[in-house]
Design a protein around this motif. Structure first.
Motif, short mmCIF file in Angstrom:
data_model
loop_
_atom_site.label_atom_id
_atom_site.label_comp_id
_atom_site.label_asym_id
_atom_site.label_seq_id
_atom_site.Cartn_x
_atom_site.Cartn_y
_atom_site.Cartn_z
N GLY A 112 46.67 32.45 39.12
CA GLY A 112 47.27 33.65 38.56
C GLY A 112 46.83 34.88 39.32
O GLY A 112 46.09 34.81 40.30
N VAL A 113 47.27 36.03 38.83
CA VAL A 113 46.95 37.30 39.46
C VAL A 113 46.08 38.12 38.50
O VAL A 113 46.47 38.36 37.35
N LEU A 156 38.63 34.77 44.65
CA LEU A 156 39.47 35.96 44.54
C LEU A 156 39.98 36.35 45.93
O LEU A 156 39.18 36.63 46.82
N ASP A 157 41.29 36.35 46.09
CA ASP A 157 41.90 36.64 47.39
C ASP A 157 41.28 35.79 48.50
O ASP A 157 41.06 36.27 49.62
N ASP A 187 39.24 47.39 51.41
CA ASP A 187 40.51 48.09 51.21
C ASP A 187 40.89 48.20 49.74
O ASP A 187 41.83 48.92 49.39
N ARG A 188 40.21 47.47 48.88
CA ARG A 188 40.62 47.35 47.49
C ARG A 188 40.33 48.61 46.68
O ARG A 188 39.32 49.28 46.88
N PRO A 193 46.04 44.26 42.46
CA PRO A 193 46.07 42.86 42.04
C PRO A 193 45.28 42.00 43.03
O PRO A 193 45.19 42.33 44.21
N VAL A 194 44.70 40.93 42.54
CA VAL A 194 44.00 39.96 43.40
C VAL A 194 44.36 38.55 42.95
O VAL A 194 44.50 38.28 41.76
#
Length: 215
Positions: A112-113, A156-157, A187-188, A193-194
């Protein structure tokens, strides 16, 4: 299978819709094309994608450009549709037998995100010259929060991280300077969203408990 240890940052050089349920991406990376085969699996921002084409980089830089395609399931469960020319993504080649398992077992199948709710900068210790760390507060989709536990692993990512705290659907992870230097986490921003993949063992443990409850 992957480990969640990011080994390169790729850059999307083209994104093309091939229909309502298919998108094709070309991604520039620093890896030598000789070490990548057509059909190889590469984790791109935590998503396991298949290499369908390879070519030299147009800018003359070392490395290559590989092509991948995202179909209906991937488009529905991830934010891959938001990738545009210039989008930077964390990348990892698939695990080989005998490789060091530095993170945790990751499938590349995004569950999921999640969303970044807050970022707390932690001042550097004067005796530690490498800079500040940062604590990220992440809100998981409610259906996935039961798989997340303090001191457990989370991807995560495409980055293997250790969960620090859990309060309801919100959990925290700590990013160190090295992580910022070799991933896209620098950059976050709040609200981003991740991609989230829960720990494989947690998923199966929960499924077994559910099965026992059903008799």
């Amino acid at each position: 299978m992957f480990t969640g240890i990011v080994t390169a940052i790729g850059t999307v050089v083209s994104a093309e819709a091939k229909g309502p349920n298919l998108k094709r991406f070309a991604i520039a990376c620093p890896w030598d094309a000789a070490g990548i085969e057509i059909g190889a699996s590469i984790a791109c921002a935590g998503i396991c994608l298949t290499v369908t084409e390879l070519r030299r980089r147009d800018d003359g830089a070392p490395g290559c450009v590989f092509q991948v395609e995202a179909a209906a399931e991937t488009l529905a469960r991830t934010r891959v549709s938001d990738w545009r020319e210039g989008t930077r993504i964390n990348m990892e080649r698939s695990l080989k037998v005998g490789d060091e398992l530095g993170g945790h077992l990751v499938t590349g199948h995004v569950d999921g995100v999640a969303t970044i709710e807050a970022i707390d900068a932690i001042p550097a210790d004067p005796d530690q010259p490498w800079g500040a760390t940062a604590r990220f507060h992440i809100r998981a989709p409610h259906a996935l929060s039961r798989f997340i536990a303090p001191k457990g692993s989370i991807c995560l990512d495409g980055t293997s991280l250790t969960v620090n705290t859990v309060e309801g659907d919100v959990f925290t992870v700590l990013l160190i300077p090295h992580s910022f230097s070799v991933t896209t986490w620098g950059d976050r921003q709040v609200g981003d969203p991740v991609h989230l993949e829960v720990d494989l063992m947690a998923r199966y443990a929960a499924r077994l408990a559910e099965a026992r409850g059903q008799g």
